[in-house]
Design a protein around this motif. Sequence first.
Motif, short mmCIF file in Angstrom:
data_model
loop_
_atom_site.label_atom_id
_atom_site.label_comp_id
_atom_site.label_asym_id
_atom_site.label_seq_id
_atom_site.Cartn_x
_atom_site.Cartn_y
_atom_site.Cartn_z
N GLN A 1 90.18 41.91 32.40
CA GLN A 1 91.30 42.44 31.77
C GLN A 1 91.13 41.90 30.36
OE1 GLN A 1 94.39 40.90 34.25
NE2 GLN A 1 94.96 42.96 35.07
N VAL A 2 91.39 42.76 29.20
CA VAL A 2 91.72 42.33 27.91
C VAL A 2 93.11 42.24 27.88
CG1 VAL A 2 91.25 43.08 25.43
CG2 VAL A 2 89.54 43.70 27.16
N LEU A 3 93.58 40.80 27.54
CA LEU A 3 95.01 40.75 27.67
C LEU A 3 95.49 40.88 26.12
CD1 LEU A 3 95.18 37.47 29.81
CD2 LEU A 3 95.42 39.83 30.39
N GLU B 1 85.32 52.89 21.53
CA GLU B 1 85.39 52.61 22.76
C GLU B 1 84.05 51.56 23.28
OE1 GLU B 1 85.46 55.99 25.51
OE2 GLU B 1 87.29 56.78 24.20
N PHE B 2 84.27 50.82 24.10
CA PHE B 2 83.29 49.80 24.57
C PHE B 2 83.49 49.57 26.04
CE2 PHE B 2 86.76 47.07 23.44
CZ PHE B 2 86.61 45.91 24.21
N TYR C 1 87.80 50.69 27.62
CA TYR C 1 88.27 49.65 26.85
C TYR C 1 88.01 50.40 25.21
CZ TYR C 1 87.85 46.50 30.49
OH TYR C 1 87.81 45.88 32.04
N ARG C 2 88.99 49.87 24.55
CA ARG C 2 89.07 50.59 23.27
C ARG C 2 89.30 49.26 22.08
NH1 ARG C 2 88.94 55.37 20.57
NH2 ARG C 2 88.90 56.73 22.27
N LEU C 3 89.09 49.40 20.89
CA LEU C 3 89.22 48.54 19.88
C LEU C 3 90.54 49.04 19.17
CD1 LEU C 3 85.85 46.81 18.87
CD2 LEU C 3 87.87 45.73 20.09
N PRO C 4 91.38 48.41 18.60
CA PRO C 4 92.25 49.01 17.30
C PRO C 4 91.59 49.52 16.24
CG PRO C 4 92.52 46.66 17.85
CD PRO C 4 91.21 46.91 18.49
#
Length: 167
Positions: free
Chosen positions: A42-44, A134-135, A160-163
């Motif tokens: 999980q990316v918190l 996306e990663f 998962y995606r970065l801002p």
Amino acid sequence: MHSFGYRANALITLGVTVLALMCAMASLSDNLNFPTPSAQVQVLNVNWFQKQRNGNEEVSLTLNISADLQSMFTWNTKQVFVFLAAEYETPKNSLNQVSLWDGIIPSKEHAKFLIHTTNKYRFIDQGSNLQGKEFNLTLHWHVMPKTGKMFADKIVMTGYRLPEEYR
């Protein structure tokens, strides 16, 4: 009658042959083990997402890494090396891998874990390719046996995606 040298040679040859046969059987018996590992990441939080002075982008993440790798341990397993990598595509490269965390699991008792951490290694991209990217997070492992060949595999976790903006 045979001399002492001939008898010693025959005994040592028999011992080495039996030992080699036992090592081969041990190595082959590991092929009968079909591990069923599980993992979840999980990316918190995205702690920061910034552009460096040299133009590279850097990301710091807070992660919850939970895994059950106990099924990989047999009597022939010495240790398991495990690492988490971020994988993404850019116009220049079809696969970029950045190692975020790693560890060595010495025994079956330590193979079920939950770790709350920030990325151990810097997540840097050379260029401006990470905004809104996306990663995948991929948990890789290498099983190091006491005898025989090393075995490697992975679990890929997508979505998962970065801002879009720097923080």
